[in-house]
Design an enzyme around this catalytic site. Structure first.
Site, PDB file in Angstrom:
ATOM      1  N   GLU A 128       3.122 -42.121  16.129  1.00  0.00           N
ATOM      2  CA  GLU A 128       3.462 -42.222  17.537  1.00  0.00           C
ATOM      3  C   GLU A 128       4.498 -43.308  17.799  1.00  0.00           C
ATOM      4  OE1 GLU A 128      -0.548 -40.718  19.765  1.00  0.00           O
ATOM      5  OE2 GLU A 128      -0.641 -42.700  18.888  1.00  0.00           O
ATOM      6  N   CYS A 141       8.388 -49.080  21.197  1.00  0.00           N
ATOM      7  CA  CYS A 141       7.427 -49.567  20.206  1.00  0.00           C
ATOM      8  C   CYS A 141       7.381 -48.535  19.079  1.00  0.00           C
ATOM      9  CB  CYS A 141       6.068 -49.723  20.896  1.00  0.00           C
ATOM     10  SG  CYS A 141       4.772 -50.282  19.802  1.00  0.00           S
ATOM     11  N   CYS A 148      -2.799 -47.002   8.881  1.00  0.00           N
ATOM     12  CA  CYS A 148      -2.650 -48.411   8.523  1.00  0.00           C
ATOM     13  C   CYS A 148      -3.762 -48.799   7.567  1.00  0.00           C
ATOM     14  CB  CYS A 148      -2.722 -49.274   9.785  1.00  0.00           C
ATOM     15  SG  CYS A 148      -2.322 -51.013   9.504  1.00  0.00           S
ATOM     16  N   CYS A 152      -8.007 -53.747  10.983  1.00  0.00           N
ATOM     17  CA  CYS A 152      -8.412 -54.756  11.957  1.00  0.00           C
ATOM     18  C   CYS A 152      -9.506 -54.124  12.830  1.00  0.00           C
ATOM     19  CB  CYS A 152      -7.222 -55.175  12.811  1.00  0.00           C
ATOM     20  SG  CYS A 152      -5.909 -55.898  11.809  1.00  0.00           S
ATOM     21  N   CYS A 155      -8.743 -52.423  16.265  1.00  0.00           N
ATOM     22  CA  CYS A 155      -7.563 -51.552  16.384  1.00  0.00           C
ATOM     23  C   CYS A 155      -7.894 -50.113  16.028  1.00  0.00           C
ATOM     24  CB  CYS A 155      -6.442 -52.071  15.487  1.00  0.00           C
ATOM     25  SG  CYS A 155      -4.944 -51.068  15.607  1.00  0.00           S
ATOM     26  N   CYS A 379      -1.456 -51.201  23.318  1.00  0.00           N
ATOM     27  CA  CYS A 379      -1.620 -51.835  22.008  1.00  0.00           C
ATOM     28  C   CYS A 379      -2.941 -51.435  21.377  1.00  0.00           C
ATOM     29  CB  CYS A 379      -1.652 -53.355  22.120  1.00  0.00           C
ATOM     30  SG  CYS A 379      -0.236 -54.057  22.871  1.00  0.00           S
TER      31      CYS A 379
HETATM   32  N1  SAH Z   1       0.333 -54.419  11.774  1.00  0.00           N
HETATM   33  C1  SAH Z   1       1.218 -55.159  12.652  1.00  0.00           C
HETATM   34  C2  SAH Z   1       1.904 -54.258  13.636  1.00  0.00           C
HETATM   35  C3  SAH Z   1       0.993 -53.629  14.680  1.00  0.00           C
HETATM   36  S1  SAH Z   1       1.301 -54.439  16.168  1.00  0.00           S
HETATM   37  C4  SAH Z   1       0.439 -56.265  13.332  1.00  0.00           C
HETATM   38  O1  SAH Z   1      -0.772 -56.294  13.192  1.00  0.00           O
HETATM   39  O2  SAH Z   1       1.037 -57.129  13.948  1.00  0.00           O
HETATM   40  C5  SAH Z   1       0.038 -53.930  17.202  1.00  0.00           C
HETATM   41  C6  SAH Z   1      -0.493 -55.089  18.011  1.00  0.00           C
HETATM   42  O3  SAH Z   1      -1.534 -54.628  18.873  1.00  0.00           O
HETATM   43  C7  SAH Z   1      -1.096 -56.128  17.117  1.00  0.00           C
HETATM   44  O4  SAH Z   1      -0.916 -57.401  17.634  1.00  0.00           O
HETATM   45  C8  SAH Z   1      -2.537 -55.740  17.186  1.00  0.00           C
HETATM   46  O5  SAH Z   1      -3.356 -56.765  16.768  1.00  0.00           O
HETATM   47  C9  SAH Z   1      -2.689 -55.403  18.644  1.00  0.00           C
HETATM   48  N2  SAH Z   1      -3.858 -54.582  18.902  1.00  0.00           N
HETATM   49  C10 SAH Z   1      -4.492 -53.766  18.045  1.00  0.00           C
HETATM   50  N3  SAH Z   1      -5.543 -53.168  18.624  1.00  0.00           N
HETATM   51  C11 SAH Z   1      -5.591 -53.628  19.899  1.00  0.00           C
HETATM   52  C12 SAH Z   1      -6.441 -53.339  21.002  1.00  0.00           C
HETATM   53  N4  SAH Z   1      -7.429 -52.454  20.905  1.00  0.00           N
HETATM   54  N5  SAH Z   1      -6.189 -53.969  22.165  1.00  0.00           N
HETATM   55  C13 SAH Z   1      -5.148 -54.827  22.265  1.00  0.00           C
HETATM   56  N6  SAH Z   1      -4.307 -55.118  21.251  1.00  0.00           N
HETATM   57  C14 SAH Z   1      -4.533 -54.528  20.078  1.00  0.00           C
END
Ligand code: SAH
Length: 404
Positions: A128, A141, A148, A152, A155, A379
């Site tokens: 996406e 974005c 991935c 995390c 996420c 995000c």
């Molecule tokens: N792998 C890289 C690029 C992804 S960026 C990284 O981790 O930086 C995506 C961003 O959204 C990251 O900062 C991630 O931590 C954040 N993110 C992931 N899940 C989220 C959620 N459920 N709510 C808010 N932010 C989230």
């Protein structure tokens, strides 16, 4: 949880384009098409490819430049449209090469202007890209991987099974698809809708360094997409050994997904922390090129209720950034829920208090307004959902049949 229900405009494929329509190559055609796709090919590699199909050496450089301009400044996908390229060369180009787009499986428009594209590549995998318009800018974005590996805890993308690196062409293509849809062709400085890029979609860009670098070089090239490196931000969860190279070889802004201020909590929510500890991460930030010339690093901090959102956390955050003397900006991201997510977003007054504490210490800590939540484009909400959709479509069909 109302934001989980899509109330944005929903447009099925083939999408209705708001700008001039650029033909979308179907993935079936792409699959069986033996011709090399030149999207994402470095200019020098294109030059070599031209030599290989018999373009004379003295012309190759100029031709590569012309083709790039048609492709990246005008959005052309058909060599025949390249009117300043000799007819016989055009024919040879068409015979050997193509300029394709991934299939847009789904495009959703949020009520706040955010647009989410679900793209399917030649091998059937999906990723996406999200367009986020603001008053003074339009940010795209971009995903770097399908799925991935980082997992995390908060996420959504981490719950996807399939993971593969996107190719440079597939990364650049996300930009091209958005520009097709936004009607940005022919590109000029005053009709730019995509003014900024964030590598913050699906995947960890520093685990796909070479392809991301190649793609961004095309994005930054004057003959290419022509976006300044200052308008590009790469976000990493902390792949420490690649951070310096990112600064030296790509030179874009860095964002770091920090999310916790001690190893214990960070181990839990960002498992990569077990490999590269918080201290190593902060040292790598301090060593990032430009940091000492006050080039700010953005720290992303997702607000998780009862996990990382206390006053003590805010103070530790300030201490951490001060200890490493980092010119920093903290982006506080209200946690965006997804189906089955194990956390809750911190209460609003908690987020404000956290933000105030950091601000008072002289560090900018704005609260990022969630965008496109209604279409699951915010995000951490990205996950290719076509599998699910196919299922729900089947259910709908069954229900319709039952009514007959
Ligand atoms: N792998 C890289 C690029 C992804 S960026 C990284 O981790 O930086 C995506 C961003 O959204 C990251 O900062 C991630 O931590 C954040 N993110 C992931 N899940 C989220 C959620 N459920 N709510 C808010 N932010 C989230």
């Amino acid at each position: 949880m109302t934001q989980m229900h899509s109330d944005g405009d929903h447009i099925g494929a083939p999408m209705a384009s708001l700008g001039p329509m650029v033909p979308v190559v179907s993935p079936r055609a792409a699959d069986t098409d033996p011709r090399q796709d030149i999207l994402g090919l470095a200019r020098e590699d294109l030059r070599m490819a031209l030599l290989a199909i018999g373009v004379p050496d003295r012309q190759a450089n100029m031709r590569a430049k012309q083709i790039w301009q048609w492709v990246y400044h005008r959005g052309v996908t058909d060599f025949e449209a390249m009117s300043n390229v000799a007819k016989d060369v055009r024919a040879r180009l068409t015979e050997h090469f193509r300029i394709s787009r991934p299939e847009i499986v789904d495009a959703q428009y949020s009520s706040d202007g955010t647009r989410k594209y679900l793209l399917r590549f030649g091998d059937g995998t999906e990723a996406e890209a999200v367009y986020i318009p603001d008053e003074d800018r339009g940010t795209l974005c971009i995903s770097s991987q399908v799925g991935c590996t980082l997992n995390c805890r908060f996420c959504h993308t981490g719950t996807m099974k399939l993971v593969r690196n996107l190719t440079p062409g597939e990364i650049v293509a996300q930009m091209m698809v958005a520009r097709d849809d936004l009607g940005e062709w022919p590109a000029s400085t005053d009709n730019r809708r995509v003014t900024n890029i964030v590598m913050m979609g699906m995947g960890e860009p520093l685990y796909n360094f070479d392809h991301v670098k190649k793609a961004l070089q095309i994005v930054m090239d004057k003959e290419g997409i022509q976006l300044s490196r200052r308008r590009i931000t790469l976000s990493t969860a902390g792949v420490v050994p690649m951070m310096l190279r990112c600064g030296q070889e790509i030179g874009v802004n860095l964002a770091v997904s920090l999310h916790a201020v001690n190893n214990e909590t960070r181990d839990e929510i960002v498992p990569l922390n077990r490999k590269y500890r918080l201290e190593q991460l902060m040292e790598a930030c301090a060593a990032y090129p430009g940091t000492h010339n006050a080039r700010r690093i953005t720290f992303e901090y997702v607000m998780l209720k009862g996990v990382n959102d206390s006053d003590a956390d805010a103070r530790d955050l300030v201490r951490l950034l001060t200890r490493y003397k980092l010119p920093a900006k903290v982006n506080l991201i209200p946690f965006n829920p997804w189906p089955g997510s194990p956390y809750e977003c911190s209460d609003w007054d908690r987020i404000e208090r956290f933000s105030d504490l950091v601000f008072k210490a002289g560090i900018s800590a704005p609260i990022r307004t969630p965008r496109g939540r209604d279409i699951m484009a915010a995000c951490g909400q990205l996950k290719s959902t076509s599998e699910k959709k196919r299922k729900s479509e089947t259910l709908r069909e069954q229900a319709a049949l039952a009514q007959i």
